[in-house]
Design a protein around this motif. Sequence first.
Motif, mmCIF file in Angstrom:
data_model
loop_
_atom_site.group_PDB
_atom_site.id
_atom_site.type_symbol
_atom_site.label_atom_id
_atom_site.label_comp_id
_atom_site.label_asym_id
_atom_site.label_seq_id
_atom_site.Cartn_x
_atom_site.Cartn_y
_atom_site.Cartn_z
ATOM 1 N N THR A 95 0.796 -1.228 0.000
ATOM 2 C CA THR A 95 0.000 0.000 0.000
ATOM 3 C C THR A 95 0.830 1.280 0.000
ATOM 4 O OG1 THR A 95 -0.179 -0.173 2.419
ATOM 5 C CG2 THR A 95 -1.997 -1.048 1.107
ATOM 6 N N ASP A 96 2.129 1.207 0.342
ATOM 7 C CA ASP A 96 2.904 2.437 0.334
ATOM 8 C C ASP A 96 3.437 2.791 -1.061
ATOM 9 O OD1 ASP A 96 5.058 0.643 0.081
ATOM 10 O OD2 ASP A 96 5.537 0.747 2.212
ATOM 11 N N GLN A 97 3.155 1.937 -2.068
ATOM 12 C CA GLN A 97 3.443 2.268 -3.467
ATOM 13 C C GLN A 97 2.106 2.560 -4.152
ATOM 14 O OE1 GLN A 97 4.706 3.414 -6.354
ATOM 15 N NE2 GLN A 97 6.370 1.891 -6.506
ATOM 16 N N SER A 98 1.945 3.752 -4.685
ATOM 17 C CA SER A 98 0.654 4.141 -5.251
ATOM 18 C C SER A 98 0.653 4.213 -6.774
ATOM 19 C CB SER A 98 0.216 5.502 -4.678
ATOM 20 O OG SER A 98 1.151 6.518 -5.009
ATOM 21 N N TYR A 99 1.793 3.983 -7.408
ATOM 22 C CA TYR A 99 1.898 4.150 -8.858
ATOM 23 C C TYR A 99 1.238 2.991 -9.610
ATOM 24 C CZ TYR A 99 4.133 5.076 -13.395
ATOM 25 O OH TYR A 99 4.391 5.339 -14.720
ATOM 26 N N GLN B 165 -3.677 7.036 -5.381
ATOM 27 C CA GLN B 165 -3.415 8.287 -6.078
ATOM 28 C C GLN B 165 -2.141 8.935 -5.569
ATOM 29 O OE1 GLN B 165 -6.926 10.663 -5.477
ATOM 30 N NE2 GLN B 165 -8.228 9.342 -6.709
ATOM 31 N N ILE B 166 -1.556 9.762 -6.422
ATOM 32 C CA ILE B 166 -0.327 10.465 -6.068
ATOM 33 C C ILE B 166 -0.536 11.386 -4.871
ATOM 34 C CG2 ILE B 166 -0.764 12.375 -7.659
ATOM 35 C CD1 ILE B 166 2.244 12.435 -8.241
ATOM 36 N N GLY B 167 -1.748 11.891 -4.713
ATOM 37 C CA GLY B 167 -2.047 12.758 -3.577
ATOM 38 C C GLY B 167 -1.900 12.054 -2.242
ATOM 39 N N ASP B 168 -2.064 10.721 -2.231
ATOM 40 C CA ASP B 168 -1.893 9.962 -0.996
ATOM 41 C C ASP B 168 -0.459 10.077 -0.490
ATOM 42 O OD1 ASP B 168 -4.512 9.172 -1.373
ATOM 43 O OD2 ASP B 168 -3.975 7.261 -2.296
ATOM 44 N N ASN B 169 0.510 10.019 -1.416
ATOM 45 C CA ASN B 169 1.922 10.132 -1.033
ATOM 46 C C ASN B 169 2.233 11.504 -0.462
ATOM 47 O OD1 ASN B 169 1.589 8.321 -3.559
ATOM 48 N ND2 ASN B 169 3.480 7.595 -2.644
ATOM 49 N N ILE B 170 1.751 12.521 -1.152
ATOM 50 C CA ILE B 170 2.021 13.895 -0.722
ATOM 51 C C ILE B 170 1.415 14.157 0.648
ATOM 52 C CG2 ILE B 170 1.647 16.322 -1.276
ATOM 53 C CD1 ILE B 170 1.674 15.476 -4.241
ATOM 54 N N SER B 171 0.172 13.713 0.839
ATOM 55 C CA SER B 171 -0.503 13.934 2.122
ATOM 56 C C SER B 171 0.214 13.208 3.253
ATOM 57 C CB SER B 171 -1.961 13.473 2.041
ATOM 58 O OG SER B 171 -2.681 14.233 1.098
ATOM 59 N N LEU C 204 8.270 4.086 4.391
ATOM 60 C CA LEU C 204 8.573 4.689 3.103
ATOM 61 C C LEU C 204 7.292 5.129 2.415
ATOM 62 C CD1 LEU C 204 7.888 2.578 0.482
ATOM 63 C CD2 LEU C 204 9.706 1.304 1.599
ATOM 64 N N SER C 205 7.496 5.951 1.401
ATOM 65 C CA SER C 205 6.414 6.373 0.509
ATOM 66 C C SER C 205 6.966 6.315 -0.904
ATOM 67 C CB SER C 205 5.956 7.796 0.848
ATOM 68 O OG SER C 205 5.030 8.274 -0.119
ATOM 69 N N ALA C 206 6.236 5.648 -1.810
ATOM 70 C CA ALA C 206 6.754 5.466 -3.165
ATOM 71 C C ALA C 206 5.690 5.786 -4.201
ATOM 72 C CB ALA C 206 7.252 4.039 -3.356
ATOM 73 N N TYR C 207 6.104 6.513 -5.221
ATOM 74 C CA TYR C 207 5.290 6.711 -6.416
ATOM 75 C C TYR C 207 6.215 6.425 -7.597
ATOM 76 C CZ TYR C 207 2.072 8.676 -9.820
ATOM 77 O OH TYR C 207 1.221 8.837 -10.900
ATOM 78 N N GLY D 147 12.616 21.991 4.397
ATOM 79 C CA GLY D 147 11.705 21.230 3.563
ATOM 80 C C GLY D 147 12.387 20.727 2.307
ATOM 81 N N PHE D 148 11.641 20.039 1.482
ATOM 82 C CA PHE D 148 12.167 19.522 0.230
ATOM 83 C C PHE D 148 11.002 19.298 -0.734
ATOM 84 C CE2 PHE D 148 10.434 15.916 2.134
ATOM 85 C CZ PHE D 148 10.514 14.785 1.331
ATOM 86 N N LYS D 149 11.344 19.110 -2.017
ATOM 87 C CA LYS D 149 10.317 18.910 -3.043
ATOM 88 C C LYS D 149 10.113 17.422 -3.257
ATOM 89 C CE LYS D 149 9.829 21.785 -6.400
ATOM 90 N NZ LYS D 149 9.987 22.576 -7.653
ATOM 91 N N TYR D 150 8.859 17.003 -3.181
ATOM 92 C CA TYR D 150 8.498 15.599 -3.386
ATOM 93 C C TYR D 150 7.331 15.547 -4.353
ATOM 94 C CZ TYR D 150 6.894 10.826 -2.288
ATOM 95 O OH TYR D 150 6.498 9.502 -2.356
ATOM 96 N N LEU D 151 7.522 14.861 -5.471
ATOM 97 C CA LEU D 151 6.496 14.719 -6.504
ATOM 98 C C LEU D 151 6.000 16.079 -6.989
ATOM 99 C CD1 LEU D 151 4.504 11.731 -4.939
ATOM 100 C CD2 LEU D 151 6.194 11.655 -6.786
#
Length: 302
Positions: free
Chosen positions: A90-94, A100-106, A225-228, A290-294
């Motif tokens: 479930t931690d890979q959403s691609y 959805q990609i929004g799940d990773n960002i959230s 982890l969080s993966a897209y 902070g940092f940029k993710y997706l």
Amino acid sequence: MEGHQALMGFPLTFWAMLGEDWLAVVNDSLTGGLLPISCRRAVLTLLPKKGDPREVKNWRPVALLCTDYKILSKALSNRLREVMGQIIHTDQSYCVPGRQIGDNISLIRDFLDVSRAIGLDAGLISIDQEKAFDRVEHQYLWHTLEAFGFSSGFIVMIEVIYGDIESVLKVNGGLSAPFKVCRGIRQGCFLSGMLYAIAIEPLLNSIRSRIEGVYLSRDIPPIRLSAYADDVVVLVKNQAEVDSLSLMVDRFRGISSAKVNWEKSCALQIGEWSGGIMALPGGLEWCKGGFKYLGVYLGDEG
């Protein structure tokens, strides 16, 4: 998308006349183990990525494939899509239905907010895979599909559509001579996203088993982890986990040809780390704020 639908619309509109012959050709090709040259040869067009456009590595190749190939890959992708949610964590959403990609960002945004509110010490390492789709070894992919329990018949069909494939490069309106393609997943194919999600899953599973992760509450599982696709963020809390992560990506490179680009990776420090700052691999340095993710900046501006 509209152009793609129009391209597929012609054979679908006249399927009553074309379908039987098309199916006969495809079945004969799958039985014989080789698709027609029109299906095996792709036109590569290059799309610019970020960075200096004079550097070849900053261009993304996209394969333009014939309609017959697209129909076949669509049929196979419809089968594969049915089981993606069962085999991909479930931690890979691609390319997994319902994710959805929004799940990773959230997830990462909420983790940053909560961890800073409770004074947690942790680190987030965002791993950049160099030419992720293009570096996948085909034999590694077949073995991975087998390990996930796919039938030999389905794997053979995937092998056939990747068998003896070629590409021609479109440059300044002209086409280069054809050249053999011995590895990589074709971007532009309906199967590509799901095949890549399967290809990187062994690495992610290794991380899950060796990284303890960070607990925000006793009532919820740890976040590891969080993966897209190849955009992977790993949560670490000590030097041993950083070292373990570095070892895992090195070993994964040995079996799959995947390569981490540490220059484009980033690491975010959360908390004060009174016990000392963890050393990072590949010359990577910790940043704060902070940092940029997706494509989304997460964290503080400072």
